[in-house]
Scaffold this motif. Structure first.
Motif, PDB file in Angstrom:
ATOM      1  N   PHE A 170       0.823  -1.209   0.000  1.00 13.59           N
ATOM      2  CA  PHE A 170       0.000   0.000   0.000  1.00 13.59           C
ATOM      3  C   PHE A 170       0.851   1.251   0.000  1.00 13.59           C
ATOM      4  CE2 PHE A 170      -2.165   3.302   2.597  1.00 13.59           C
ATOM      5  CZ  PHE A 170      -3.225   3.588   1.742  1.00 13.59           C
ATOM      6  N   ASP A 171       2.001   1.213   0.697  1.00  8.42           N
ATOM      7  CA  ASP A 171       2.855   2.399   0.799  1.00  8.42           C
ATOM      8  C   ASP A 171       3.431   2.812  -0.542  1.00  8.42           C
ATOM      9  OD1 ASP A 171       4.302  -0.057   0.961  1.00  8.42           O
ATOM     10  OD2 ASP A 171       6.076   1.016   1.676  1.00  8.42           O
ATOM     11  N   GLU A 172       3.462   1.881  -1.482  1.00  7.27           N
ATOM     12  CA  GLU A 172       3.997   2.192  -2.806  1.00  7.27           C
ATOM     13  C   GLU A 172       2.880   2.075  -3.850  1.00  7.27           C
ATOM     14  OE1 GLU A 172       7.664  -0.059  -3.252  1.00  7.27           O
ATOM     15  OE2 GLU A 172       8.743   1.520  -2.149  1.00  7.27           O
ATOM     16  N   CYS A 173       2.858   0.998  -4.608  1.00  7.00           N
ATOM     17  CA  CYS A 173       1.976   0.978  -5.788  1.00  7.00           C
ATOM     18  C   CYS A 173       1.308  -0.367  -6.022  1.00  7.00           C
ATOM     19  CB  CYS A 173       2.799   1.366  -7.023  1.00  7.00           C
ATOM     20  SG  CYS A 173       4.292   0.353  -7.237  1.00  7.00           S
ATOM     21  N   ASN A 174       1.082  -1.140  -4.942  1.00  8.10           N
ATOM     22  CA  ASN A 174       0.453  -2.442  -5.085  1.00  8.10           C
ATOM     23  C   ASN A 174       1.192  -3.316  -6.108  1.00  8.10           C
ATOM     24  OD1 ASN A 174      -2.673  -3.861  -6.168  1.00  8.10           O
ATOM     25  ND2 ASN A 174      -1.526  -4.401  -4.355  1.00  8.10           N
ATOM     26  N   PHE A 175       2.532  -3.277  -6.011  1.00  6.65           N
ATOM     27  CA  PHE A 175       3.428  -4.145  -6.784  1.00  6.65           C
ATOM     28  C   PHE A 175       3.506  -3.806  -8.277  1.00  6.65           C
ATOM     29  CE2 PHE A 175       1.328  -6.740  -3.453  1.00  6.65           C
ATOM     30  CZ  PHE A 175       2.402  -6.881  -2.588  1.00  6.65           C
ATOM     31  N   ALA A 176       3.069  -2.620  -8.658  1.00  4.72           N
ATOM     32  CA  ALA A 176       3.085  -2.260 -10.087  1.00  4.72           C
ATOM     33  C   ALA A 176       4.379  -1.553 -10.471  1.00  4.72           C
ATOM     34  CB  ALA A 176       1.880  -1.371 -10.407  1.00  4.72           C
ATOM     35  N   TRP A 177       5.496  -1.910  -9.814  1.00 11.17           N
ATOM     36  CA  TRP A 177       6.767  -1.210 -10.050  1.00 11.17           C
ATOM     37  C   TRP A 177       7.207  -1.277 -11.512  1.00 11.17           C
ATOM     38  CZ3 TRP A 177       7.288  -5.349  -6.203  1.00 11.17           C
ATOM     39  CH2 TRP A 177       7.040  -4.929  -4.908  1.00 11.17           C
ATOM     40  N   ASP A 178       7.194  -2.464 -12.096  1.00 10.03           N
ATOM     41  CA  ASP A 178       7.734  -2.623 -13.449  1.00 10.03           C
ATOM     42  C   ASP A 178       6.972  -1.778 -14.459  1.00 10.03           C
ATOM     43  OD1 ASP A 178       9.559  -4.379 -12.431  1.00 10.03           O
ATOM     44  OD2 ASP A 178       8.504  -6.196 -13.099  1.00 10.03           O
ATOM     45  N   GLU A 179       5.659  -1.775 -14.361  1.00  4.75           N
ATOM     46  CA  GLU A 179       4.851  -1.001 -15.299  1.00  4.75           C
ATOM     47  C   GLU A 179       5.121   0.497 -15.150  1.00  4.75           C
ATOM     48  OE1 GLU A 179       3.811  -3.307 -13.226  1.00  4.75           O
ATOM     49  OE2 GLU A 179       2.248  -4.593 -14.119  1.00  4.75           O
ATOM     50  N   LEU A 180       5.213   0.962 -13.903  1.00  4.66           N
ATOM     51  CA  LEU A 180       5.447   2.380 -13.668  1.00  4.66           C
ATOM     52  C   LEU A 180       6.849   2.782 -14.093  1.00  4.66           C
ATOM     53  CD1 LEU A 180       3.699   2.798 -10.196  1.00  4.66           C
ATOM     54  CD2 LEU A 180       2.811   3.387 -12.456  1.00  4.66           C
ATOM     55  N   THR A 181       7.831   1.912 -13.830  1.00  5.79           N
ATOM     56  CA  THR A 181       9.201   2.181 -14.253  1.00  5.79           C
ATOM     57  C   THR A 181       9.286   2.281 -15.772  1.00  5.79           C
ATOM     58  OG1 THR A 181      10.101   1.038 -12.321  1.00  5.79           O
ATOM     59  CG2 THR A 181      11.585   1.349 -14.185  1.00  5.79           C
ATOM     60  N   SER A 182       8.431   1.524 -16.473  1.00  5.00           N
ATOM     61  CA  SER A 182       8.418   1.537 -17.938  1.00  5.00           C
ATOM     62  C   SER A 182       7.664   2.731 -18.511  1.00  5.00           C
ATOM     63  CB  SER A 182       7.809   0.237 -18.470  1.00  5.00           C
ATOM     64  OG  SER A 182       8.593  -0.876 -18.083  1.00  5.00           O
ATOM     65  N   GLY A 183       7.086   3.550 -17.624  1.00  8.13           N
ATOM     66  CA  GLY A 183       6.445   4.769 -18.092  1.00  8.13           C
ATOM     67  C   GLY A 183       4.933   4.797 -18.031  1.00  8.13           C
ATOM     68  N   ALA A 184       4.314   3.714 -17.539  1.00  4.54           N
ATOM     69  CA  ALA A 184       2.858   3.689 -17.443  1.00  4.54           C
ATOM     70  C   ALA A 184       2.378   4.622 -16.339  1.00  4.54           C
ATOM     71  CB  ALA A 184       2.371   2.268 -17.173  1.00  4.54           C
ATOM     72  N   SER A 185       1.133   5.046 -16.456  1.00  5.02           N
ATOM     73  CA  SER A 185       0.493   5.838 -15.414  1.00  5.02           C
ATOM     74  C   SER A 185      -0.234   4.904 -14.459  1.00  5.02           C
ATOM     75  CB  SER A 185      -0.505   6.823 -16.025  1.00  5.02           C
ATOM     76  OG  SER A 185      -1.350   7.371 -15.026  1.00  5.02           O
ATOM     77  N   ILE A 186      -0.188   5.200 -13.188  1.00  6.63           N
ATOM     78  CA  ILE A 186      -0.877   4.371 -12.200  1.00  6.63           C
ATOM     79  C   ILE A 186      -2.372   4.316 -12.488  1.00  6.63           C
ATOM     80  CG2 ILE A 186      -1.258   6.274 -10.559  1.00  6.63           C
ATOM     81  CD1 ILE A 186      -0.304   2.653  -9.613  1.00  6.63           C
ATOM     82  N   PHE A 187      -2.908   5.346 -13.141  1.00  2.00           N
ATOM     83  CA  PHE A 187      -4.341   5.416 -13.414  1.00  2.00           C
ATOM     84  C   PHE A 187      -4.763   4.559 -14.604  1.00  2.00           C
ATOM     85  CE2 PHE A 187      -3.045   9.555 -11.587  1.00  2.00           C
ATOM     86  CZ  PHE A 187      -3.653   9.396 -10.338  1.00  2.00           C
ATOM     87  N   ASP A 188      -3.780   4.065 -15.360  1.00  2.38           N
ATOM     88  CA  ASP A 188      -4.079   3.203 -16.505  1.00  2.38           C
ATOM     89  C   ASP A 188      -3.912   1.724 -16.176  1.00  2.38           C
ATOM     90  OD1 ASP A 188      -4.565   5.441 -18.081  1.00  2.38           O
ATOM     91  OD2 ASP A 188      -2.469   5.570 -18.743  1.00  2.38           O
ATOM     92  N   LEU A 189      -3.568   1.427 -14.917  1.00  2.00           N
ATOM     93  CA  LEU A 189      -3.294   0.049 -14.523  1.00  2.00           C
ATOM     94  C   LEU A 189      -4.432  -0.513 -13.685  1.00  2.00           C
ATOM     95  CD1 LEU A 189       0.453   0.467 -13.421  1.00  2.00           C
ATOM     96  CD2 LEU A 189      -0.406  -0.259 -15.665  1.00  2.00           C
ATOM     97  N   GLU A 190      -4.642  -1.808 -13.813  1.00  4.34           N
ATOM     98  CA  GLU A 190      -5.596  -2.492 -12.951  1.00  4.34           C
ATOM     99  C   GLU A 190      -4.844  -3.055 -11.755  1.00  4.34           C
ATOM    100  OE1 GLU A 190      -8.043  -5.386 -14.789  1.00  4.34           O
ATOM    101  OE2 GLU A 190      -8.695  -4.072 -16.419  1.00  4.34           O
ATOM    102  N   THR A 191      -5.144  -2.535 -10.579  1.00 10.44           N
ATOM    103  CA  THR A 191      -4.505  -2.993  -9.358  1.00 10.44           C
ATOM    104  C   THR A 191      -5.570  -3.476  -8.380  1.00 10.44           C
ATOM    105  OG1 THR A 191      -4.522  -0.736  -8.470  1.00 10.44           O
ATOM    106  CG2 THR A 191      -2.516  -1.461  -9.604  1.00 10.44           C
ATOM    107  N   GLU A 192      -5.123  -4.302  -7.444  1.00 13.93           N
ATOM    108  CA  GLU A 192      -6.079  -4.895  -6.499  1.00 13.93           C
ATOM    109  C   GLU A 192      -6.623  -3.872  -5.510  1.00 13.93           C
ATOM    110  OE1 GLU A 192      -6.361  -8.692  -3.389  1.00 13.93           O
ATOM    111  OE2 GLU A 192      -4.478  -8.250  -4.447  1.00 13.93           O
ATOM    112  N   ILE A 193      -5.781  -2.896  -5.140  1.00 12.15           N
ATOM    113  CA  ILE A 193      -6.219  -1.888  -4.182  1.00 12.15           C
ATOM    114  C   ILE A 193      -5.786  -0.496  -4.652  1.00 12.15           C
ATOM    115  CG2 ILE A 193      -6.286  -3.411  -2.167  1.00 12.15           C
ATOM    116  CD1 ILE A 193      -3.363  -1.108  -2.289  1.00 12.15           C
ATOM    117  N   GLU A 194      -6.412   0.500  -4.078  1.00 14.54           N
ATOM    118  CA  GLU A 194      -6.029   1.877  -4.338  1.00 14.54           C
ATOM    119  C   GLU A 194      -4.877   2.225  -3.403  1.00 14.54           C
ATOM    120  OE1 GLU A 194      -8.393   6.014  -5.198  1.00 14.54           O
ATOM    121  OE2 GLU A 194      -8.920   4.941  -3.337  1.00 14.54           O
ATOM    122  N   SER A 195      -3.683   2.289  -3.959  1.00 21.46           N
ATOM    123  CA  SER A 195      -2.467   2.445  -3.171  1.00 21.46           C
ATOM    124  C   SER A 195      -2.177   3.912  -2.863  1.00 21.46           C
ATOM    125  CB  SER A 195      -1.287   1.840  -3.929  1.00 21.46           C
ATOM    126  OG  SER A 195      -0.987   2.639  -5.079  1.00 21.46           O
TER     127      SER A 195
END
Length: 275
Positions: A170-195
């Motif tokens: 929760f403190d970071e990005c619900n494990f979406a590090w690789d996608e965000l590092t590659s330039g994705a927006s957190i708002f374009d990703l499907e995550t299990e929780i709102e981090s």
């Protein structure tokens, strides 16, 4: 000068890198560091600006559950990572009197923090991450006010995260590090929780909170890094605010603490050594 306190929660045996963490804290004497722990082993090299607070995990669970109004779950110490954005809410007696509070990990070697976080800089921001793409759990800085201390409540999933034994990052990005590092927006990703990255990136987008996202720490690298009397220097050219041992500690694990940390030492991809 803005007063800063940085909080770490650690339960169990101290890691091999604790002396390096504390040694680097000593070069930042105008910042206070707190380690909340149940480990009462004596630390022989503790500077005045590092304080050990003896607090059982059960006490944190009971106190925080009462304050939140539901039973939180911290079955194992690593679960505390989910609670990092809530430390200001959980430990008001510790952050009282400070302008900024932060959460941090022990696998950090600090450089000159004040050379990056000057008063002019801090006066312009309310939340600071040391990466550009997501909220960093290893280090995050918050203005000490009701808005920031309670901002984690804005996540629609905070009760789920805090009551479930599962770790959600929760403190970071619900494990979406690789996608965000590659330039994705957190708002374009499907995550299990709102981090917390969702919250702070949305606050930035809505201009609700003055956020600062910038890549100013060192993590992955090819060597040529040194600690030099309180500074983290890369390639004899660039200065970083800190070095995160995330990758190094996977391959380097000395069995004993060094008797003394030198004022200068080198950090390679596989070890820490002095010339």
């Amino acid at each position: 000068m803005n007063k800063i306190i940085l909080i770490t929660c650690w339960y169990g045996k101290y890691p091999w890198y604790l002396p390096y963490y504390i040694h680097s804290c000593s070069f930042n004497p105008d910042i206070d560091f707190v380690i909340i722990t149940d480990n009462t082993d004596e630390i022989p090299f503790l500077p005045k600006n590092v304080k050990i607070i003896d607090k059982k995990l059960e006490e944190i669970i009971d106190t925080t559950s009462r304050k939140m109004g539901f039973q939180i779950n911290i079955d194992y110490p690593y679960k505390l990572c989910d609670f990092k954005p809530a430390y200001g809410f959980m430990f008001p007696e510790i952050i009282n009197g400070y302008d900024f509070w932060g959460h941090c990990d022990l696998d950090i070697i600090y450089g000159n923090i004040r050379s990056f976080f000057t008063d002019v800089f801090l006066d312009n921001y309310d939340y600071i991450s040391v990466r550009h793409d997501y909220t960093t759990g290893c280090f995050g800085l918050y203005r000490n006010n009701d808005l920031l201390n309670n901002y984690f409540f804005n996540s629609k999933d905070y009760k789920k995260v805090f009551s479930d034994p599962k770790h959600y990052c929760f403190d970071e990005c619900n494990f979406a590090w690789d996608e965000l590092t590659s330039g994705a927006s957190i708002f374009d990703l499907e995550t299990e929780i709102e981090s917390f990255t969702h919250l702070m990136k949305n606050a930035e987008r809505m201009n609700n909170i003055r956020t600062h996202f910038d890549f100013i720490l060192m993590e992955g690298y090819d060597g040529r890094l040194r600690f030099d009397k309180g500074k983290i220097i890369y390639k004899n050219k660039y200065e970083a605010i800190m070095f995160h041992l995330f990758w190094l500690k996977k391959v380097f694990s000395p069995k004993k603490w060094p008797k003394k940390i030198p004022e200068r030492y080198n950090i390679s991809p596989t070890k820490i050594y002095s010339r």
